[in-house]
Design an enzyme around this catalytic site. Structure first.
Site, PDB file in Angstrom:
ATOM      1  N   LYS A 164      -4.640   8.214   1.631  1.00 43.01           N
ATOM      2  CA  LYS A 164      -4.442   9.660   1.719  1.00 43.01           C
ATOM      3  C   LYS A 164      -5.276  10.264   2.843  1.00 43.01           C
ATOM      4  CE  LYS A 164      -3.378  10.167  -3.227  1.00 43.01           C
ATOM      5  NZ  LYS A 164      -3.841  10.687  -4.521  1.00 43.01           N
ATOM      6  N   VAL A 184       0.983  -3.827   8.802  1.00 40.82           N
ATOM      7  CA  VAL A 184      -0.467  -3.807   9.018  1.00 40.82           C
ATOM      8  C   VAL A 184      -1.019  -5.201   9.290  1.00 40.82           C
ATOM      9  CG1 VAL A 184      -0.818  -1.711   7.685  1.00 40.82           C
ATOM     10  CG2 VAL A 184      -0.916  -3.918   6.524  1.00 40.82           C
ATOM     11  N   GLY A 185      -0.171  -6.242   9.307  1.00 43.77           N
ATOM     12  CA  GLY A 185      -0.631  -7.560   9.711  1.00 43.77           C
ATOM     13  C   GLY A 185      -0.876  -8.530   8.580  1.00 43.77           C
ATOM     14  N   LYS A 186      -0.197  -8.381   7.451  1.00 47.97           N
ATOM     15  CA  LYS A 186      -0.452  -9.287   6.324  1.00 47.97           C
ATOM     16  C   LYS A 186       0.026 -10.708   6.634  1.00 47.97           C
ATOM     17  CE  LYS A 186       1.939  -6.730   3.487  1.00 47.97           C
ATOM     18  NZ  LYS A 186       2.286  -5.618   4.395  1.00 47.97           N
ATOM     19  N   GLY A 244      -0.732  -4.087   1.163  1.00 47.27           N
ATOM     20  CA  GLY A 244      -0.849  -2.987   2.101  1.00 47.27           C
ATOM     21  C   GLY A 244       0.508  -2.533   2.590  1.00 47.27           C
ATOM     22  N   PRO A 245       0.552  -1.450   3.342  1.00 46.38           N
ATOM     23  CA  PRO A 245       1.820  -0.923   3.858  1.00 46.38           C
ATOM     24  C   PRO A 245       2.468  -1.906   4.827  1.00 46.38           C
ATOM     25  CG  PRO A 245       0.032   0.677   4.089  1.00 46.38           C
ATOM     26  CD  PRO A 245      -0.604  -0.618   3.733  1.00 46.38           C
ATOM     27  N   PRO A 246       3.744  -1.742   5.105  1.00 42.35           N
ATOM     28  CA  PRO A 246       4.408  -2.620   6.086  1.00 42.35           C
ATOM     29  C   PRO A 246       3.794  -2.455   7.472  1.00 42.35           C
ATOM     30  CG  PRO A 246       6.022  -1.400   4.776  1.00 42.35           C
ATOM     31  CD  PRO A 246       4.697  -0.809   4.468  1.00 42.35           C
ATOM     32  N   SER A 282      -1.849  13.380  -9.193  1.00 44.46           N
ATOM     33  CA  SER A 282      -2.823  13.718  -8.152  1.00 44.46           C
ATOM     34  C   SER A 282      -2.503  15.015  -7.413  1.00 44.46           C
ATOM     35  CB  SER A 282      -2.933  12.565  -7.143  1.00 44.46           C
ATOM     36  OG  SER A 282      -1.698  12.333  -6.528  1.00 44.46           O
TER      37      SER A 282
END
Length: 808
Positions: free
Chosen positions: A752, A390-392, A386-388, A709
């Protein structure tokens, strides 16, 4: 074999083992040879030996022709010509394989030893040059031209002689085992030619270099060459002497250190303060016995321990071996924490630590439930993507807290050396185990939770590929016998709970990605960010800035204003930074005594954080025809993308700018072709394309962009341009197009859509075949957006353009 002996001006073989020349040469009846012409000379070819005029040198001869030549010279009391052969490996050199310049020599002695070897002692007389060789003799005979050395006396020659004598004295002092009278002999030489030849014969240079000096007939040039070679040899001898002196000093220091250590031990023993080395090894032996190592590791550790006991403490390998054994006994070979897997408690911990992320929490709870029912089963390797922000990483800490296991984090970002994973071999100075084994030791438990952070940012270089080394670590079928290069014995990693994190999957090698179960973490909605801030971030920043809730409070409206006006991200890291900035402002006011309590509302943010960093530019960007809003996926979350098209008079040329990738360029070309095919339905004059140049630009030109896309957005931008009808400012779209006008599905729908929501979009136009991805979008986002599903580009035109002239 002809070899060059060490120079000794008075060298003679031992008379007890040799017979002198006259007896050897005259006592044997020898064949008669034709008399030599007046200008002819018997030639003896030699290997690796150059005889200079004025020098006395012993020569060992072994060839039959050379022996016959020497005996004939002694019998006839004639001189020899000493010539160097070009290739020392040639056993029978021909005239072409000999140098043409040599030295006329008189044979002083001819000696035959009891072993059958032949020796002659020659004295160089003068240089000669070969004119041609004469046949008819069993040895080499040549017609020669003798060179008479002319003594020159001038300032240049005398100056070079003085310099040469000084350097000769200097090099003689550097050479070991040189007779003392040799230096005085050199100083007493008055002939420049003799001095140059003598020193050339003395110095240690290659035979080819000596031959070059022999062939240099000009005395001034010969003196310069000898001076140059002598200076070089002096520097070499000085460096060699310095190295030898340093080596001796180090050895002396080492011996002195050993002696002092032994004396220190004796003194300490007398004082009762001796360090009990035997006690240390006994302590290590006790730790080895208690470590609970597997059989192979235990046998190896005991073997190394015996080596340590027999090794003196001053040995260089002693400390290395001791460090190795300390690593072995400190690893948790059999130490494990008890799993306390309570699903209800784990759910509570996850809910307390993380807001939202329901699907991810459910998967983690399923993982823990399976592990509780089947503790001996092989655990899957989870990978949070996931993006930076977000709580990984914090999810891994929550898993460790929920299971009661130790948590250790290993950062892999930028690691490009395989030894960082597998460790260095003990033969290297400063060797250590790899990060995996170091993490196990730090955790102190064989069943810890190990977070492998930023696994998508592994590098590779000449030191190996770390991602390949991770294949064994993350394979449940192999990691039970993981072998670290430093330990050199297997270590069981099968009980470790590995959790990986990554921002994107594309950069993770396929075999490594295949070993992991991917769990994707989407970006947060505005409401989720607000709840995370109110529940966690505000409290954390209050403590970090030394404030209490009584001293400083922030309203929910201020949190929303920070989210919308000062941050633009998928995670919450920048949000926490901005909240920290607000609290630092409050801390400054309280610390200076201007107030005791600070309440921060949305209206106060401009004075604290400055003007808004982000504002909606949709209406401004899309107010003119030729501009459409697309949706893009990036490694840090989704984002909106403006597609701008412009038309100028020209000749049907298409220009693409904005640092577009090859796939995106092809999408623009396909969109233009499709628009031309739809020109009748759109009521666009076909000649307009032939008389116009079209320029498509995607702003943020410094950022590379690629992917298919944006096909729908490019088609709508071109359609808006050619029909002169603007696009709805609150509409955004994504999808790939085909030349038949179909809208094809794309990836990253969740990211998106959340990016569209953050940007203030009201209507999102998606490929109809992406309907299955709608359920992954949070309900809050779905409720605030209107979705339009596209089968063909005709659907996009009807819904995106204002007042489209398109048949229903």
């Amino acid at each position: 074999m002809n070899i060059e002996q060490p120079y000794n001006f008075f060298f003679l073989p031992d008379s007890g083992n040799a017979t002198v020349t006259e007896a050897a040469a005259t006592g044997i009846e020898q064949p008669k040879y034709p008399d030599l012409p007046k200008d002819a000379l018997i030639i003896v070819p030699v290997r690796n030996l150059v005889l200079f005029p004025g020098m006395v040198v012993p020569v060992t001869i072994g060839r039959e022709s050379s022996v016959a030549a020497a005996q004939e010279a002694v019998r006839s009391d004639s001189q020899l010509g000493i010539l160097l052969q070009r290739d020392p490996d040639t056993s029978a050199p021909t005239p072409d394989e000999l140098y043409q310049v040599g030295t006329v020599a008189s044979v002083l002695r001819y000696v035959t030893t009891t072993s059958g070897a032949h020796h002659i002692v020659c004295q160089g007389e003068q240089r000669f040059r070969v004119i041609d060789f004469i046949d008819g003799y069993p040895f080499l005979v040549a017609r020669i031209e003798r060179y008479a050395e002319a003594e020159e006396t001038n300032i240049g020659i005398e100056g070079r002689m003085v310099q040469l004598k000084q350097r000769a004295t200097e090099i003689l002092q550097l050479l070991p085992q040189i007779p003392g009278e040799l230096a005085s002999t050199v100083q007493n030489i008055s002939s420049a030619a003799l001095l140059a030849d003598l020193i050339a014969g003395l110095i240690d240079i290659k035979p080819e270099e000596k031959q070059d000096l022999l062939e240099t007939f000009d005395l001034r040039i010969r003196l310069d060459k000898v001076l140059t070679m002598l200076a070089y040899r002096i520097e070499v001898l000085r460096v060699s002497q310095d190295i030898d002196q340093q080596t001796k000093e180090r050895l002396e220091d080492r011996h002195r250190e050993i002696l002092l250590r032994e004396q220190l031990k004796t003194i300490q023993k007398q004082l009762g303060e001796a360090e009990d080395v035997a006690g240390e090894t006994a302590e290590l032996a006790e730790k080895v016995a208690k470590a609970g190592m597997p059989e192979e590791a235990d046998a190896h550790a005991k073997k190394e321990l015996k080596r340590l006991e027999r090794m003196p403490e001053a040995a260089a390998e002693y400390s290395m071996l001791r460090n190795y054994l300390e690593w072995m006994v400190e690893l948790p070979w059999s130490t494990m924490t008890d799993d306390r897997i309570d699903i209800a408690e784990a759910r509570r911990i996850l809910d307390d630590d993380h807001y939202g992320l329901q699907k991810i929490k459910r998967r983690i709870l399923e993982y823990l439930a399976v592990h509780k029912l089947n503790p001996q089963g092989k655990s899957p390797i989870l990978c949070f993507v996931g993006p930076p922000g977000v709580g990984k990483t914090s999810l891994g800490q929550s898993i460790a807290k929920a299971t009661g296991r130790k948590f250790v984090r290993v950062s892999l970002g930028g690691v490009h050396d395989e030894a960082e994973i597998r460790g260095h071999r003990r033969t290297y100075i400063g060797a250590l185990p790899g990060n995996i084994v170091q993490g196990i030791r730090k955790a102190g438990s064989r069943n810890c939770v190990m977070m492998l952070d930023e696994v998508d940012k592994l590098g590779s270089g000449v030191q190996g590929d770390p991602s390949s080394a991770l294949l064994e670590v993350l394979d449940p079928e192999q990691n039970g016998t993981f072998r670290d290069n430093y330990l050199a014995v297997p270590f069981d990693l099968s009980k470790v709970m590995f959790i990986c994190t990554a921002n994107m999957l594309d950069t993770i090698p396929g075999p490594l990605r295949d070993r992991m179960e991917t769990i994707e973490l989407p970006g947060y909605t505005e409401q989720e960010k607000a709840q995370i801030a109110l529940r966690y971030l505000v409290k954390r920043q209050l403590e970090a800035n030394g404030l209490t809730q009584e001293q400083c409070q922030i309203t929910e409206a201020a949190i929303h204003a920070i989210i919308n006006d000062y941050t633009h991200e998928a995670g919450v890291r920048n949000l926490e930074r901005e909240i920290g900035s607000v609290f630092r402002y409050a801390a400054m006011r309280i610390a200076e005594g201007s107030t005791e309590r600070v309440l921060i509302d949305a209206t106060d943010l401009h004075a604290i954080l400055g003007p808004s960093k982000f504002e909606s530019e949709l209406a401004m960007r899309t107010s003119v025809p030729g501009v459409a809003t697309g949706l893009a996926w990036t490694p840090v979350g989704g984002d909106i993308l403006f597609i701008e098209a412009s038309r100028v008079p020209g000749k049907n040329k298409l220009t693409l700018t904005g640092q577009l990738g090859e796939v995106m360029r092809e999408s623009a070309q396909a969109a233009l072709t499709l628009l031309k095919a739809r020109s009748v339905e759109l009521k666009v004059d076909a000649d307009l394309f032939e008389k116009s140049d079209i320029h498509v630009h995607v702003p943020a030109g410094a950022t590379p962009k690629d992917g298919p896309s944006a096909g729908v957005a490019m088609f709508i931008a071109l359609a808006s341009l050619m029909t002169d009808k603007p696009v709805y400012s609150d509409h955004a779209m994504t999808g790939e197009i085909s030349l038949r006008g179909l809208v094809l599905p794309v990836g990253g729908i969740k990211e998106k859509v959340l990016a569209a929501l953050r940007a203030g979009i009201k209507t999102v136009m998606l490929p109809s075949r992406n309907k299955k991805d709608l359920e992954e979008i949070p309900e809050e986002a779905r409720s605030k957006l209107e979705f339009v599903w596209l089968e063909t580009v005709d659907d996009a035109i009807r819904n995106a353009l204002i007042n489209p002239e398109m048949p229903k």
